[in-house]
Design a protein around this motif. Structure first.
Motif, PDB file in Angstrom:
ATOM      1  N   GLU A 122      12.804  43.280  83.768  1.00 54.41           N
ATOM      2  CA  GLU A 122      12.966  43.729  85.210  1.00 54.41           C
ATOM      3  C   GLU A 122      14.068  43.547  86.089  1.00 54.41           C
ATOM      4  OE1 GLU A 122       7.839  42.692  85.271  1.00 54.41           O
ATOM      5  OE2 GLU A 122       9.408  42.256  86.790  1.00 54.41           O
ATOM      6  N   VAL A 124      14.625  43.769  90.153  1.00 57.34           N
ATOM      7  CA  VAL A 124      14.054  43.829  91.265  1.00 57.34           C
ATOM      8  C   VAL A 124      15.302  44.712  92.398  1.00 57.34           C
ATOM      9  CG1 VAL A 124      13.180  42.465  92.985  1.00 57.34           C
ATOM     10  CG2 VAL A 124      12.796  41.515  90.362  1.00 57.34           C
ATOM     11  N   SER A 134      17.765  52.408  90.576  1.00 62.26           N
ATOM     12  CA  SER A 134      16.546  52.416  88.715  1.00 62.26           C
ATOM     13  C   SER A 134      16.699  53.714  87.153  1.00 62.26           C
ATOM     14  CB  SER A 134      15.402  53.308  89.750  1.00 62.26           C
ATOM     15  OG  SER A 134      15.956  54.130  90.196  1.00 62.26           O
ATOM     16  N   GLU A 143      12.712  47.809  83.250  1.00 64.22           N
ATOM     17  CA  GLU A 143      12.054  48.621  84.170  1.00 64.22           C
ATOM     18  C   GLU A 143      12.761  48.139  85.267  1.00 64.22           C
ATOM     19  OE1 GLU A 143       7.835  47.924  84.186  1.00 64.22           O
ATOM     20  OE2 GLU A 143       8.059  47.558  82.575  1.00 64.22           O
ATOM     21  N   ALA A 144      12.695  49.449  87.009  1.00 68.15           N
ATOM     22  CA  ALA A 144      12.990  48.914  88.055  1.00 68.15           C
ATOM     23  C   ALA A 144      11.548  48.650  88.515  1.00 68.15           C
ATOM     24  CB  ALA A 144      13.301  49.893  88.509  1.00 68.15           C
ATOM     25  N   VAL A 145      11.702  47.220  90.037  1.00 73.10           N
ATOM     26  CA  VAL A 145      10.990  46.602  90.552  1.00 73.10           C
ATOM     27  C   VAL A 145      11.291  46.933  91.680  1.00 73.10           C
ATOM     28  CG1 VAL A 145       9.240  44.954  90.795  1.00 73.10           C
ATOM     29  CG2 VAL A 145       9.752  45.191  88.525  1.00 73.10           C
ATOM     30  N   PHE A 146      10.216  47.821  92.710  1.00 73.92           N
ATOM     31  CA  PHE A 146      10.921  48.315  93.449  1.00 73.92           C
ATOM     32  C   PHE A 146       9.939  46.989  94.794  1.00 73.92           C
ATOM     33  CE2 PHE A 146      10.971  51.324  91.030  1.00 73.92           C
ATOM     34  CZ  PHE A 146      12.273  52.610  91.768  1.00 73.92           C
ATOM     35  N   VAL A 147      11.183  46.433  95.861  1.00 71.10           N
ATOM     36  CA  VAL A 147      10.202  45.836  96.603  1.00 71.10           C
ATOM     37  C   VAL A 147      10.459  46.084  98.026  1.00 71.10           C
ATOM     38  CG1 VAL A 147       9.969  43.533  95.524  1.00 71.10           C
ATOM     39  CG2 VAL A 147      12.080  43.982  96.802  1.00 71.10           C
ATOM     40  N   ALA A 165       7.586  40.047  94.209  1.00 70.18           N
ATOM     41  CA  ALA A 165       8.316  40.829  92.973  1.00 70.18           C
ATOM     42  C   ALA A 165       8.902  39.604  91.715  1.00 70.18           C
ATOM     43  CB  ALA A 165       8.873  41.641  93.092  1.00 70.18           C
ATOM     44  N   THR A 167       9.630  38.176  88.332  1.00 66.44           N
ATOM     45  CA  THR A 167       8.320  37.502  87.500  1.00 66.44           C
ATOM     46  C   THR A 167       9.164  36.762  86.260  1.00 66.44           C
ATOM     47  OG1 THR A 167       8.162  39.451  86.055  1.00 66.44           O
ATOM     48  CG2 THR A 167       6.940  39.339  88.129  1.00 66.44           C
ATOM     49  N   ARG A 169       9.722  37.953  83.983  1.00 65.44           N
ATOM     50  CA  ARG A 169      10.501  39.050  83.427  1.00 65.44           C
ATOM     51  C   ARG A 169      12.108  39.468  84.106  1.00 65.44           C
ATOM     52  NH1 ARG A 169       7.279  44.075  81.139  1.00 65.44           N
ATOM     53  NH2 ARG A 169       5.778  43.646  82.457  1.00 65.44           N
ATOM     54  N   THR A 170      11.871  39.010  85.419  1.00 60.75           N
ATOM     55  CA  THR A 170      12.799  39.034  85.938  1.00 60.75           C
ATOM     56  C   THR A 170      14.515  38.855  85.565  1.00 60.75           C
ATOM     57  OG1 THR A 170      11.222  39.146  88.440  1.00 60.75           O
ATOM     58  CG2 THR A 170      13.719  38.954  88.979  1.00 60.75           C
TER      59      THR A 170
END
Ligand code: PLP
Length: 399
Positions: A122, A124, A134, A143-147, A165, A167, A169-170
């Motif tokens: 991931e 962030v 992204s 995977e893009a994780v948006f905050v 946000a 994890t 997996r970051t």
């Protein structure tokens, strides 16, 4: 050419969207070429020409036949000059071997995504965000994780916003500062707090500093030094000569990271693009090593325009607009004027159609209700643009 009817493209092509900002720019350019009087507020590039002394270096490189391959990672003098520049400007501790010269800032980011992100990882990304982030993560299989940052807080990113946000997996926290499209900057203390947040995780802190030399206040060098000391090899930068030195067409950028990562980027680059353009490298060397005074002049002009354009836009009832901390974009909130079920994609198409003003809709940055308005254009165009935009919204209010 006859088209093959059922041509199958690789699935990765379908996974990415072409750049919407470039599409708006292309449409504005097409109209201008047809002689239409467009006020182009869509530009993601300086309107200033490349400074004369930089251009002369490019001309000299050609005259000297400096037109062959350079080492894949770039000329050693240029790699060193990039490292020196960051030491001088921010006190950061990078050497020439921590730098690879790339074909622009996009390429600098892509190198890192391809070198570090595996499927399932991931990245962030604070929003509103520059769409390429992204798309590149997707291209790498991650995977893009948006905050989401808050408009009320000037779109400033904080450690509190990011923490939930993160994890297992970051892999990367990607900070673009000052940000495209909001111009938001982060305070000294917040940068330190974000560094602390990452410290005990197996994640990288990536600073996209594309607009950092166009800041309207001193850059928080001490905070970035703190983060570099805390995170060591997990602190990385993707930079570019494009915006600061008005060199968008020359295509020179750089990735800065540990030697191991730079070598990995080198392997990828050696099979994809090889070295960045030799002539442009000479010009970038001059840009980085020479007196930075032309930069200060450009920044002073951008600041004037930011204030004037914001002042003009704020005369439109119900429109909200913060002051950027750097760069050359305003990101006003025009949601009051959206019709039911309408997005800023349609609104900006109408803006171009009706009053011939090109802007980029907030939808391109994951933040509808806003427009990205670039002030990388002359004072005269800014005045004309303000008049037209006011006329457009006054008509909408009446309709
Ligand atoms: N990063 C951000 C946030 C940008 O806005 C851009 C360009 O618009 C880039 C990186 C890449 O710049 P370039 O590839 O033109 O050097």
């Amino acid at each position: 050419m006859t088209e093959v009817k059922s041509l199958r493209l690789a699935s990765r092509v379908g996974q990415i969207q072409p750049s919407p900002t470039m599409a708006v720019m292309a449409e504005a350019m097409r109209l201008k070429a047809e002689g239409v009087d467009v006020v182009d507020f869509s530009a993601g590039q300086p309107d200033f020409p490349t400074p004369e002394h930089i251009k002369l270096s490019g001309e000299k490189a050609i005259a000297d036949n400096f037109t062959r391959y350079t080492p894949n990672a770039g000329m050693p003098e240029l790699r060193q000059a990039v490292a020196d520049r960051y030491r001088m400007d921010y006190g950061l501790d990078f050497g020439g071997s921590n730098v690879i010269i790339t074909s622009g800032g996009k390429h600098a980011l892509l190198n890192l995504m391809l070198a570090l992100v595996d499927p399932g990882d991931e990245v962030v990304i604070p929003t509103p965000y520059w769409g390429t982030f992204s798309e590149q993560v997707s291209l790498a299989g991650g995977e893009a994780v948006f905050v989401a940052t808050s408009e009320d807080d000037g779109f400033r990113m904080t450690a509190d916003v990011i923490e939930p946000a993160l994890t297992e997996r970051t892999r990367i926290l990607l900070i673009n500062f000052p940000a495209n499209p909001t111009g938001a900057v982060i305070g000294d203390e917040e940068i330190r707090a974000i560094g602390d947040l990452i410290e005990d995780r197996d994640a990288f802190f990536l600073w996209d500093d594309t607009y950092a030399r166009l800041m309207f206040e001193p850059a928080p060098g001490a905070a970035f030094q703190y983060v570099q000391q805390k995170l060591g090899e997990r602190f990385m930068i993707a930079g570019t000569a494009s915006k600061a030195y008005a060199m968008t067409g020359w295509r020179i950028g750089w990735t800065m990271a540990s030697e191991t990562i730079i070598k990995a980027c080198g392997s990828l680059q050696s099979q994809m693009t090889s070295n960045a353009c030799s002539i442009s490298q000479k010009a970038a060397l001059t840009a980085l090593k020479s007196d930075q005074a032309p930069l200060a002049e450009m920044v002073a002009e951008y600041l004037w325009r930011a204030k004037r354009l914001r002042e003009g836009l704020l005369e439109i009832p119900h429109l909200r607009c913060g002051m950027p901390g750097g760069g050359f974009y305003l990101f006003p909130n025009v949601s009051h004027y959206l019709r039911p079920n309408e997005t800023t994609t349609e609104l900006s198409a109408e803006l171009l159609d009706e009053v011939r003003v090109a802007v980029v809709p907030g939808t391109a940055f994951g933040c509808d209700g806003h427009l990205r308005i670039s002030f990388a254009c002359s004072r005269q165009l800014i005045e004309e643009g303000i008049r037209r935009v006011k006329r457009f919204f006054a008509a909408r209010a009446d309709s």
